[in-house]
Enzyme design. Structure first.
Site, PDB file in Angstrom:
ATOM      1  N   ASP A 113      44.839  41.849  48.620  1.00 45.11           N
ATOM      2  CA  ASP A 113      44.432  42.554  47.408  1.00 45.11           C
ATOM      3  C   ASP A 113      44.972  43.974  47.497  1.00 45.11           C
ATOM      4  O   ASP A 113      45.225  44.482  48.597  1.00 45.11           O
ATOM      5  CB  ASP A 113      42.901  42.577  47.255  1.00 45.11           C
ATOM      6  CG  ASP A 113      42.504  43.063  45.870  1.00 45.11           C
ATOM      7  OD1 ASP A 113      42.509  42.239  44.932  1.00 45.11           O
ATOM      8  OD2 ASP A 113      42.236  44.260  45.707  1.00 45.11           O
TER       9      ASP A 113
ATOM     10  N   ARG B 267      41.023  31.319  42.211  1.00 43.79           N
ATOM     11  CA  ARG B 267      39.939  30.496  41.678  1.00 43.79           C
ATOM     12  C   ARG B 267      40.366  29.280  40.883  1.00 43.79           C
ATOM     13  O   ARG B 267      39.575  28.360  40.683  1.00 43.79           O
ATOM     14  CB  ARG B 267      39.006  31.373  40.835  1.00 43.79           C
ATOM     15  CG  ARG B 267      37.901  31.940  41.693  1.00 43.79           C
ATOM     16  CD  ARG B 267      36.794  32.623  40.936  1.00 43.79           C
ATOM     17  NE  ARG B 267      36.577  32.147  39.589  1.00 43.79           N
ATOM     18  CZ  ARG B 267      36.169  32.932  38.598  1.00 43.79           C
ATOM     19  NH1 ARG B 267      35.992  34.217  38.805  1.00 43.79           N
ATOM     20  NH2 ARG B 267      35.937  32.433  37.397  1.00 43.79           N
TER      21      ARG B 267
ATOM     22  N   ARG C 102      48.785  35.653  41.083  1.00 47.32           N
ATOM     23  CA  ARG C 102      47.465  35.048  41.305  1.00 47.32           C
ATOM     24  C   ARG C 102      47.540  33.519  41.389  1.00 47.32           C
ATOM     25  O   ARG C 102      46.628  32.828  40.940  1.00 47.32           O
ATOM     26  CB  ARG C 102      46.478  35.441  40.200  1.00 47.32           C
ATOM     27  CG  ARG C 102      46.213  36.929  40.122  1.00 47.32           C
ATOM     28  CD  ARG C 102      45.110  37.309  41.097  1.00 47.32           C
ATOM     29  NE  ARG C 102      44.920  38.753  41.090  1.00 47.32           N
ATOM     30  CZ  ARG C 102      43.814  39.347  40.682  1.00 47.32           C
ATOM     31  NH1 ARG C 102      42.802  38.627  40.247  1.00 47.32           N
ATOM     32  NH2 ARG C 102      43.711  40.646  40.723  1.00 47.32           N
TER      33      ARG C 102
ATOM     34  N   TYR D  58      41.242  53.021  40.344  1.00 44.93           N
ATOM     35  CA  TYR D  58      40.036  52.461  40.981  1.00 44.93           C
ATOM     36  C   TYR D  58      39.293  53.533  41.773  1.00 44.93           C
ATOM     37  O   TYR D  58      38.060  53.584  41.795  1.00 44.93           O
ATOM     38  CB  TYR D  58      40.399  51.287  41.900  1.00 44.93           C
ATOM     39  CG  TYR D  58      40.759  50.032  41.132  1.00 44.93           C
ATOM     40  CD1 TYR D  58      39.781  49.299  40.469  1.00 44.93           C
ATOM     41  CD2 TYR D  58      42.060  49.588  41.058  1.00 44.93           C
ATOM     42  CE1 TYR D  58      40.104  48.156  39.745  1.00 44.93           C
ATOM     43  CE2 TYR D  58      42.397  48.442  40.343  1.00 44.93           C
ATOM     44  CZ  TYR D  58      41.406  47.734  39.690  1.00 44.93           C
ATOM     45  OH  TYR D  58      41.728  46.614  38.981  1.00 44.93           O
TER      46      TYR D  58
ATOM     47  N   ARG E 121      36.800  29.576  50.393  1.00 41.04           N
ATOM     48  CA  ARG E 121      36.200  30.895  50.228  1.00 41.04           C
ATOM     49  C   ARG E 121      34.673  30.853  50.122  1.00 41.04           C
ATOM     50  O   ARG E 121      34.041  31.912  50.068  1.00 41.04           O
ATOM     51  CB  ARG E 121      36.757  31.560  48.957  1.00 41.04           C
ATOM     52  CG  ARG E 121      38.073  32.325  49.064  1.00 41.04           C
ATOM     53  CD  ARG E 121      37.938  33.705  49.697  1.00 41.04           C
ATOM     54  NE  ARG E 121      36.696  34.380  49.343  1.00 41.04           N
ATOM     55  CZ  ARG E 121      36.470  35.023  48.204  1.00 41.04           C
ATOM     56  NH1 ARG E 121      37.410  35.130  47.313  1.00 41.04           N
ATOM     57  NH2 ARG E 121      35.314  35.586  47.970  1.00 41.04           N
TER      58      ARG E 121
HETATM   59  O1  1CP Z   1      48.030  34.673  44.667  1.00 41.78           O
HETATM   60  C1  1CP Z   1      48.193  35.890  44.477  1.00 41.78           C
HETATM   61  O2  1CP Z   1      48.787  36.344  43.504  1.00 41.78           O
HETATM   62  C2  1CP Z   1      47.668  36.862  45.526  1.00 41.78           C
HETATM   63  C3  1CP Z   1      46.363  37.277  45.147  1.00 41.78           C
HETATM   64  C4  1CP Z   1      46.027  38.665  44.646  1.00 41.78           C
HETATM   65  C5  1CP Z   1      46.809  39.720  44.171  1.00 41.78           C
HETATM   66  C6  1CP Z   1      48.298  39.748  43.961  1.00 41.78           C
HETATM   67  C7  1CP Z   1      44.694  39.087  44.637  1.00 41.78           C
HETATM   68  C8  1CP Z   1      43.562  38.287  45.074  1.00 41.78           C
HETATM   69  N1  1CP Z   1      44.656  40.396  44.216  1.00 41.78           N
HETATM   70  C9  1CP Z   1      45.928  40.788  43.897  1.00 41.78           C
HETATM   71  C10 1CP Z   1      46.339  42.117  43.437  1.00 41.78           C
HETATM   72  C11 1CP Z   1      45.421  42.868  42.567  1.00 41.78           C
HETATM   73  N2  1CP Z   1      44.094  43.141  42.751  1.00 41.78           N
HETATM   74  C12 1CP Z   1      45.829  43.546  41.396  1.00 41.78           C
HETATM   75  C13 1CP Z   1      47.243  43.575  40.906  1.00 41.78           C
HETATM   76  C14 1CP Z   1      47.561  42.286  40.235  1.00 41.78           C
HETATM   77  C15 1CP Z   1      46.955  42.099  38.880  1.00 41.78           C
HETATM   78  O3  1CP Z   1      47.148  42.968  38.023  1.00 41.78           O
HETATM   79  O4  1CP Z   1      46.298  41.069  38.694  1.00 41.78           O
HETATM   80  C16 1CP Z   1      44.731  44.196  40.861  1.00 41.78           C
HETATM   81  C17 1CP Z   1      44.674  45.040  39.604  1.00 41.78           C
HETATM   82  C18 1CP Z   1      43.629  43.934  41.719  1.00 41.78           C
HETATM   83  C19 1CP Z   1      42.270  44.433  41.559  1.00 41.78           C
HETATM   84  C20 1CP Z   1      41.304  43.321  41.554  1.00 41.78           C
HETATM   85  N3  1CP Z   1      40.936  42.634  42.665  1.00 41.78           N
HETATM   86  C21 1CP Z   1      40.657  42.748  40.432  1.00 41.78           C
HETATM   87  C22 1CP Z   1      40.813  43.198  38.996  1.00 41.78           C
HETATM   88  C23 1CP Z   1      39.613  43.959  38.522  1.00 41.78           C
HETATM   89  C24 1CP Z   1      39.894  44.721  37.233  1.00 41.78           C
HETATM   90  O5  1CP Z   1      40.140  45.940  37.312  1.00 41.78           O
HETATM   91  O6  1CP Z   1      39.852  44.097  36.165  1.00 41.78           O
HETATM   92  C25 1CP Z   1      39.862  41.700  40.924  1.00 41.78           C
HETATM   93  C26 1CP Z   1      38.956  40.797  40.150  1.00 41.78           C
HETATM   94  C27 1CP Z   1      40.055  41.638  42.330  1.00 41.78           C
HETATM   95  C28 1CP Z   1      39.494  40.676  43.280  1.00 41.78           C
HETATM   96  C29 1CP Z   1      40.407  39.590  43.659  1.00 41.78           C
HETATM   97  N4  1CP Z   1      41.677  39.779  44.192  1.00 41.78           N
HETATM   98  C30 1CP Z   1      42.247  38.548  44.456  1.00 41.78           C
HETATM   99  C31 1CP Z   1      41.289  37.552  44.112  1.00 41.78           C
HETATM  100  C32 1CP Z   1      41.493  36.069  44.292  1.00 41.78           C
HETATM  101  C33 1CP Z   1      40.149  38.203  43.609  1.00 41.78           C
HETATM  102  C34 1CP Z   1      38.874  37.568  43.143  1.00 41.78           C
HETATM  103  C35 1CP Z   1      37.922  37.697  44.274  1.00 41.78           C
HETATM  104  C36 1CP Z   1      36.900  36.634  44.358  1.00 41.78           C
HETATM  105  O7  1CP Z   1      37.256  35.432  44.359  1.00 41.78           O
HETATM  106  O8  1CP Z   1      35.729  37.023  44.502  1.00 41.78           O
END
Ligand code: 1CP
Length: 354
Positions: free
Chosen positions: A87, A42, A38, A162, A51
């Site tokens: 994602d 943000r 990540r 999910y 964004r």
């Molecule tokens: O920079 C990086 O690392 C790439 C960005 C990235 C990655 C690797 C995003 C952007 N998502 C992911 C993978 C992802 N998505 C995972 C595996 C990694 C981890 O464990 O963190 C998971 C579980 C998700 C699911 C997901 N997508 C969540 C988690 C929700 C939960 O179950 O608690 C969330 C909040 C998202 C949305 C998301 N994905 C990425 C961003 C920047 C965001 C936030 C979106 C926004 O800004 O509105």
């Protein structure tokens, strides 16, 4: 079989000395490679600006935006890898599954999967459906110079959670119930997700990513017995399908201390570890032959500089007692993290002997 195209075919440079790739193959890199899960997102004001008017999935399906967001943390922090901005639900969305990413919540699935009919109705993924992602990779390869690009996908279990729960879940109770109450539905869903995940990763490899990470973020919610019975065969199939792809495969989950031996059996080249156990202990549990990735607690980035430095030096020390170390956090960058702290952390890791 899908293999990474030769560098010449992509008009690209030789990455054979890139610290990330050397460490991931168990060699001796010139410095300890460091990147952050990540790292785009943000915590960066330039990300929030880009964004502002664009939904998350829309950003993931717009190649020039994806490319720019992916590059932001590389420029700012000087990390040793870019990770594709995407994602884990992108391949589901691209295949036509009703899913959205709701700000402040995460992925939400319109019609949760609970029955054999629900599974039968799920689509497969064709590579052309993720053309915006592979187009973004093509743009990135021109921009990245000597920095490797990591592609990724969600592992079948984390995606299944999910899909069954309908969104983020603390306890994964419907998922765990369905495994037992309707094993044929469970196995059918996991089988489907193996296909989608494998296609998504193969498309990224063919487009030229230099490494892949399989995120089984929530696998740590399972007992080792359940992991082996309900999950390991499927993650093994995904990783096995990429065995000859010519790129290192990283396999990561949160809270997986008790699962590391089993996760290693799934066949990745590098095991990602959260902050709950020391890296050298993690490497032993993972069989003692594989490089490890991790494992600074992302919350420690909020501590005073001296405490942070002490933790980083401890982790580097433990990393020297493993078959190879890629420095990372134990999970993703928290949104309120001060990005300057990340930049200084990269400098600190790079200033130390590998
Ligand atoms: O920079 C990086 O690392 C790439 C960005 C990235 C990655 C690797 C995003 C952007 N998502 C992911 C993978 C992802 N998505 C995972 C595996 C990694 C981890 O464990 O963190 C998971 C579980 C998700 C699911 C997901 N997508 C969540 C988690 C929700 C939960 O179950 O608690 C969330 C909040 C998202 C949305 C998301 N994905 C990425 C961003 C920047 C965001 C936030 C979106 C926004 O800004 O509105």
């Amino acid at each position: 079989m899908v293999t990474k195209p030769a560098p010449a075919a992509l008009g690209r440079r030789d990455l054979s000395t890139a610290p990330l790739l050397v460490a991931a193959r168990g060699g001796r890199p010139s410095r300890v490679p460091v990147w952050f899960m990540r790292q785009a997102g943000r915590s960066l004001p330039e990300y929030r600006a880009l964004r502002a008017d664009t939904g998350m999935l829309q950003a993931c399906m717009t190649p020039d935006l994806t490319c720019e967001i992916t590059l932001q943390p590389v420029r700012r922090h000087g990390v040793d890898a870019a990770i594709l901005f995407s994602d884990i639900v992108v391949p589901l969305y691209a295949a036509g599954v009703g899913v959205d990413i709701v700000p402040g919540t995460g992925p939400v699935v319109a019609k949760p999967v609970r029955t054999a009919a629900d599974v039968a109705a799920l689509p497969d993924l064709d590579a052309e459906q993720v053309a915006p992602v592979t187009d973004a990779i093509a743009l990135l390869l021109r921009e990245l110079g000597a920095t490797p690009l990591i592609g990724f996908a969600g592992a079948p279990f984390t995606l299944a959670s999910y899909m069954i729960e309908g969104g983020p879940s603390r306890n994964h109770e419907r998922t765990k119930a369905l495994m037992r109450a309707a094993p044929e539905v469970w196995h059918g869903l996991m089988d489907k997700l193996v296909g989608i995940t494998t296609s998504f990763l193969q498309a990224q490899v063919q487009a030229g990513v230099d490494a892949v990470q399989l995120f089984d973020s929530w696998a740590g919610a399972l007992s080792v017995r359940d992991y082996r019975q309900y999950v390991l065969p499927y993650s093994s199939r995904v990783l096995g399908a990429l065995a000859d792809a010519g790129v290192p495969r990283i396999h990561f989950g949160v809270g997986t201390g008790e699962l590391l031996g089993s996760m290693a059996e799934a066949g990745a080249d590098v095991i990602g570890v959260d902050w709950r156990i020391p890296l050298d202990d993690a490497a032993r549990r993972a069989g003692g032959t594989r490089p490890v990735q991790g494992n600074l607690d992302p919350a420690v980035l909020f501590a005073d500089p001296a405490s942070l430095e002490a933790e980083v030096l401890r982790i580097l020390d433990e990393g020297r007692r493993t078959p190879g170390h890629v420095f990372n956090l134990g999970h993703g960058v928290l949104p309120d993290t001060d990005p300057d702290v990340l930049t200084r952390l990269v400098e600190l890791v790079h200033s130390q002997n590998p």
